[in-house]
Design a protein around this motif. Structure first.
Motif, PDB file in Angstrom:
ATOM      1  N   SER A  98       0.834  -1.213   0.000  1.00  0.00           N
ATOM      2  CA  SER A  98       0.000   0.000   0.000  1.00  0.00           C
ATOM      3  C   SER A  98       0.864   1.257   0.000  1.00  0.00           C
ATOM      4  N   ARG A  99       2.134   1.103   0.379  1.00  0.00           N
ATOM      5  CA  ARG A  99       3.052   2.248   0.426  1.00  0.00           C
ATOM      6  C   ARG A  99       4.091   2.212  -0.692  1.00  0.00           C
ATOM      7  N   GLY A 100       3.830   1.397  -1.714  1.00  0.00           N
ATOM      8  CA  GLY A 100       4.715   1.372  -2.877  1.00  0.00           C
ATOM      9  C   GLY A 100       5.941   0.496  -2.718  1.00  0.00           C
ATOM     10  N   LEU A 101       5.991  -0.248  -1.599  1.00  0.00           N
ATOM     11  CA  LEU A 101       7.120  -1.150  -1.344  1.00  0.00           C
ATOM     12  C   LEU A 101       6.749  -2.575  -1.739  1.00  0.00           C
ATOM     13  N   PHE A 102       7.762  -3.421  -1.907  1.00  0.00           N
ATOM     14  CA  PHE A 102       7.513  -4.834  -2.166  1.00  0.00           C
ATOM     15  C   PHE A 102       8.342  -5.673  -1.202  1.00  0.00           C
ATOM     16  N   VAL A 103       7.811  -6.842  -0.891  1.00  0.00           N
ATOM     17  CA  VAL A 103       8.461  -7.743   0.072  1.00  0.00           C
ATOM     18  C   VAL A 103       8.681  -9.079  -0.607  1.00  0.00           C
ATOM     19  N   HIS A 104       9.880  -9.618  -0.489  1.00  0.00           N
ATOM     20  CA  HIS A 104      10.148 -10.977  -0.996  1.00  0.00           C
ATOM     21  C   HIS A 104      10.534 -11.849   0.198  1.00  0.00           C
ATOM     22  N   GLN A 105       9.657 -12.795   0.504  1.00  0.00           N
ATOM     23  CA  GLN A 105       9.887 -13.671   1.660  1.00  0.00           C
ATOM     24  C   GLN A 105      10.797 -14.826   1.270  1.00  0.00           C
ATOM     25  N   MET A 106      11.512 -15.350   2.257  1.00  0.00           N
ATOM     26  CA  MET A 106      12.510 -16.396   1.966  1.00  0.00           C
ATOM     27  C   MET A 106      12.498 -17.511   3.006  1.00  0.00           C
ATOM     28  N   ALA A 107      12.309 -18.734   2.510  1.00  0.00           N
ATOM     29  CA  ALA A 107      12.526 -19.904   3.362  1.00  0.00           C
ATOM     30  C   ALA A 107      14.027 -20.228   3.408  1.00  0.00           C
ATOM     31  N   GLY A 108      14.749 -19.750   2.412  1.00  0.00           N
ATOM     32  CA  GLY A 108      16.182 -20.042   2.301  1.00  0.00           C
ATOM     33  C   GLY A 108      16.992 -19.200   3.270  1.00  0.00           C
ATOM     34  N   ILE A 109      16.926 -19.614   4.538  1.00  0.00           N
ATOM     35  CA  ILE A 109      17.687 -18.953   5.609  1.00  0.00           C
ATOM     36  C   ILE A 109      18.461 -20.032   6.353  1.00  0.00           C
ATOM     37  N   GLN A 110      19.529 -19.626   7.043  1.00  0.00           N
ATOM     38  CA  GLN A 110      20.335 -20.587   7.818  1.00  0.00           C
ATOM     39  C   GLN A 110      19.897 -20.509   9.288  1.00  0.00           C
ATOM     40  N   VAL A 111      19.010 -21.425   9.636  1.00  0.00           N
ATOM     41  CA  VAL A 111      18.346 -21.336  10.937  1.00  0.00           C
ATOM     42  C   VAL A 111      19.355 -21.387  12.100  1.00  0.00           C
ATOM     43  N   GLU A 112      20.284 -22.319  12.055  1.00  0.00           N
ATOM     44  CA  GLU A 112      21.227 -22.442  13.187  1.00  0.00           C
ATOM     45  C   GLU A 112      22.139 -21.224  13.277  1.00  0.00           C
ATOM     46  N   LYS A 113      22.540 -20.722  12.117  1.00  0.00           N
ATOM     47  CA  LYS A 113      23.401 -19.526  12.120  1.00  0.00           C
ATOM     48  C   LYS A 113      22.639 -18.324  12.702  1.00  0.00           C
ATOM     49  N   ILE A 114      21.364 -18.232  12.383  1.00  0.00           N
ATOM     50  CA  ILE A 114      20.546 -17.133  12.915  1.00  0.00           C
ATOM     51  C   ILE A 114      20.455 -17.254  14.440  1.00  0.00           C
ATOM     52  N   ARG A 115      20.225 -18.490  14.897  1.00  0.00           N
ATOM     53  CA  ARG A 115      20.149 -18.718  16.357  1.00  0.00           C
ATOM     54  C   ARG A 115      21.409 -18.200  17.056  1.00  0.00           C
ATOM     55  N   GLU A 116      22.558 -18.559  16.461  1.00  0.00           N
ATOM     56  CA  GLU A 116      23.841 -18.168  17.084  1.00  0.00           C
ATOM     57  C   GLU A 116      24.079 -16.671  16.954  1.00  0.00           C
ATOM     58  N   THR A 117      23.891 -16.142  15.753  1.00  0.00           N
ATOM     59  CA  THR A 117      24.212 -14.728  15.495  1.00  0.00           C
ATOM     60  C   THR A 117      23.419 -13.805  16.410  1.00  0.00           C
ATOM     61  N   TYR A 118      22.136 -14.143  16.617  1.00  0.00           N
ATOM     62  CA  TYR A 118      21.258 -13.240  17.372  1.00  0.00           C
ATOM     63  C   TYR A 118      20.965 -13.738  18.785  1.00  0.00           C
ATOM     64  N   ALA A 119      21.658 -14.818  19.183  1.00  0.00           N
ATOM     65  CA  ALA A 119      21.463 -15.372  20.541  1.00  0.00           C
ATOM     66  C   ALA A 119      19.974 -15.588  20.834  1.00  0.00           C
TER      67      ALA A 119
END
Ligand code: FMN
Length: 201
Positions: free
Chosen positions: A122-143
């Motif tokens: 609605s504000r002229g932006l677009f979002v591309h969602q991703m399943a392709g993420i590294q779940v364990e790395k995210i857990r570690e990186t962000y505690a």
């Protein structure tokens, strides 16, 4: 670039316009606009009003932060998401206070993300969602604590020029959008029996 949904029944114009681009403009997204997107997510419905959604967010202006999140994606997504001005990762609080699993947590995070996406369009932006993420790395990186689970990645920004993509990505960007027919998923009476409600269209 527009890629309007072709519909048999009319739908809201914002839903018709939404799609998942890989080409983004390098225009920054204003912090107050991001605030509106998170506000839209905040007002999603959720089971028991648990509001199990969380969002990690990194803007290109904060280069180290952005790079850290970018490298929590898989390579196939890094290839194009690197040019988006904003990256996000949704995280679900997937347990109730008594430790039992909340079976609806991912559903509710998806609902919040859908509201965020619609607000973005609605504000002229677009979002591309991703399943392709590294779940364990995210857990570690962000505690990320136990009981919380990374759900999906998001690249978002204003639309860009598909000609700036590699040949392979440009081909995907320009490919027509497809959907299964309504008959294949709207049933009445028993599983697999197309609902007569669809006959009016
Ligand atoms: C939960 C989810 C995960 C997705 N994962 C990826 C992904 O890892 N990489 C990608 O390029 N697109 C991904 N997509 C985008 C889908 O491929 C896209 O939504 C679908 O092809 C329909 O296209 P449209 O959004 O343009 O209508 C994902 C979408 C969702 C909702």
């Amino acid at each position: 670039m527009d890629k309007f949904a072709e519909t048999r029944f009319p739908i809201n114009d914002i839903l018709r316009r939404r799609w998942s681009p890989r080409a983004f403009s390098d225009r920054a997204v204003e912090p107050e606009i991001l605030g509106s997107l998170f506000e839209a997510a905040r007002w999603a419905p959720s089971c028991n009003n648990r509001q199990p959604w969380h969002y990690l967010v990194a803007r290109k202006e904060e280069a180290a932060e952005f790079d850290g999140m970018l490298h929590c994606l898989v390579d196939g997504n890094i290839a194009w998401a690197k040019d988006a001005p904003v990256l996000m990762i949704s995280v679900a609080n997937s347990r109730w206070d008594n430790g039992e699993p909340n079976r609806h947590a991912f559903h509710d995070v998806g609902l919040a993300s859908s509201q965020l996406t619609v607000e973005a369009v609605s504000r002229g932006l677009f979002v591309h969602q991703m399943a392709g993420i590294q779940v364990e790395k995210i857990r570690e990186t962000y505690a990320i604590p136990d009981g919380f689970d990374p759900v999906a990645g998001f690249a978002l920004g204003y639309p860009g020029d598909p000609n700036k993509l590699s040949d392979q990505l440009r081909e995907r960007e320009l490919a027509p959008r497809t959907r299964k027919p309504l008959e294949s998923f709207v049933f009445s009476g028993r599983w697999g029996q197309t609902s007569p409600l669809l006959k009016s269209g």
